[in-house]
Design a protein around this motif. Structure first.
Motif, PDB file in Angstrom:
ATOM      1  N   GLU A   1       0.488  -3.548   4.684  1.00  0.00           N
ATOM      2  CA  GLU A   1      -0.723  -3.602   5.494  1.00  0.00           C
ATOM      3  C   GLU A   1      -0.641  -4.591   6.650  1.00  0.00           C
TER       4      GLU A   1
ATOM      5  N   CYS B   1       0.849  -1.175   0.000  1.00  0.00           N
ATOM      6  CA  CYS B   1       0.000   0.000   0.000  1.00  0.00           C
ATOM      7  C   CYS B   1       0.886   1.226   0.000  1.00  0.00           C
TER       8      CYS B   1
ATOM      9  N   GLN C   1      -2.151   1.308  10.081  1.00  0.00           N
ATOM     10  CA  GLN C   1      -3.412   1.993   9.802  1.00  0.00           C
ATOM     11  C   GLN C   1      -3.410   2.604   8.401  1.00  0.00           C
ATOM     12  N   SER C   2      -2.355   3.348   8.065  1.00  0.00           N
ATOM     13  CA  SER C   2      -2.284   4.018   6.766  1.00  0.00           C
ATOM     14  C   SER C   2      -0.855   4.494   6.555  1.00  0.00           C
TER      15      SER C   2
ATOM     16  N   THR D   1       1.663   7.639   4.345  1.00  0.00           N
ATOM     17  CA  THR D   1       1.795   8.845   3.533  1.00  0.00           C
ATOM     18  C   THR D   1       3.176   8.850   2.891  1.00  0.00           C
TER      19      THR D   1
ATOM     20  N   GLU E   1      -3.218   6.863   1.234  1.00  0.00           N
ATOM     21  CA  GLU E   1      -4.549   6.487   1.647  1.00  0.00           C
ATOM     22  C   GLU E   1      -4.467   5.135   2.304  1.00  0.00           C
ATOM     23  N   ASP E   2      -5.602   4.691   2.875  1.00  0.00           N
ATOM     24  CA  ASP E   2      -5.599   3.370   3.488  1.00  0.00           C
ATOM     25  C   ASP E   2      -6.301   2.353   2.600  1.00  0.00           C
TER      26      ASP E   2
END
Length: 318
Positions: A60, A19, A79-80, A82, A23-24
């Motif tokens: 993730e 990821c 969690q997410s 950037t 965003e998540d």
């Protein structure tokens, strides 16, 4: 015998796909009342895994352990992210009024922190997921975020033509006497020390079994990673076995290896079915799909030791 030891600093690594947007991607909202922001030392160093695509990211499935003034080893889950995965946010249940003081990666249930001494496990068995599994210590910054620093070196093994029947690699540390352990209960004696590292202290093992898992379902070049404690290794060998196989497809050995913190050691790139060694073209640092055309097979005969033709790349080398 001519020998060129590989020391590719981790900042030259390409890192696992995952990821990587800011965003998540619709991940389920995790339980937990507190957030922790995590980056990696020097920003370009290896995160939790390494990819052929060259993307730098947390993934993730990552989780870290957090210690506070009273709370012990609380699990925080990804969690997410950037900055294209360069910075990740983790969430966990942690007392609101308590300060988060120490953190580490990857989370393990039985990790202990006694005074300044952190003890965790360097497993003797892995299953291929794409992760590097490299342990890191989170150092708290003045703004409350954490910078994660590598605690071991990393062995990179790249293979081609994995047989469908192949089940596992075995990585072995050997010597005439007193070969260093590469797995077991490991201790970081002082979490405040500059460039701190882990050392195997109990239940030591001189071999690591790496189960291939889904690796055999795909074709072409594949890369996997094994964390190694810092130290001097007379010999490191990699053998590939079929399920229930007693005799390996091949064994490849490198000698007189120095493993340093945050440094990656490259085994020669190998054909998995024959053990034939590949040679990277000049100035090629990381094998990618585009790079495969620059690789030529090298025939080996007899009982030559396999620490020849290993290419050296230092930080800043093109």
């Amino acid at each position: 015998m001519k020998k060129y030891m590989v020391y590719a600093v981790l900042s030259a690594l390409a890192i696992l796909t995952g990821c990587s947007n800011e965003e998540d991607f619709g991940l389920p909202q995790l339980d937990g009342n507190r957030l922790l922001t995590a980056t990696i030392e020097h920003d370009n160093l290896s995160r939790t895994a390494v990819s052929e695509e060259g993307q730098v990211t947390w993934i993730e499935t990552d989780a870290i352990g957090v210690f506070g003034t009273s709370s012990r080893n609380v699990k925080f889950a990804y969690q997410s992210a950037t900055d294209n995965g360069g910075t990740a946010t983790f969430r966990g249940d942690f007392p609101e009024a308590e300060s988060m003081e120490q953190a580490y990666y990857p989370y393990q249930e039985n990790v202990t922190l006694s005074g300044n001494s952190l003890t965790l496990s360097l497993p003797s068995e892995y299953t291929y997921t794409g992760n590097s599994n490299a342990p890191m210590l989170g150092v708290k910054n003045d703004d409350g975020t954490f910078t994660f620093k590598h605690l071991t070196g990393l062995l990179r093994i790249t293979i081609n033509n994995v047989p469908e029947e192949a089940e596992r690699f075995v990585i072995t540390s050997s010597a005439t006497t007193d070969a260093p352990d590469i797995a077991g209960q490991a201790t970081l004696t002082d979490i405040n020390a500059k460039d701190a590292t882990l050392s195997v202290t109990t239940n030591g093992s001189k071999s690591i079994t790496y189960k291939l898992g889904t690796l055999t379902e795909e074709t072409g070049f594949r890369t996997f990673f094994v964390p190694l404690p810092v130290g001097e290794y007379p010999q490191l060998s990699v053998s590939l076995y079929a399920k229930d196989g007693a005799e390996p497809y091949f064994t490849k050995t490198i000698s007189d290896v120095t493993v340093s913190r945050a440094v990656m050691i490259d085994m020669p790139i190998l054909d998995a079915q024959t053990g034939a060694q590949y040679v990277l073209s000049e100035n090629t640092i990381q094998l990618s799909k585009e790079d495969e055309s620059y690789i030529e097979s090298v025939e080996r005969t007899g009982n030559e030791t396999s620490d020849e033709n290993i290419i050296t790349y230092q930080l800043g080398t093109p």
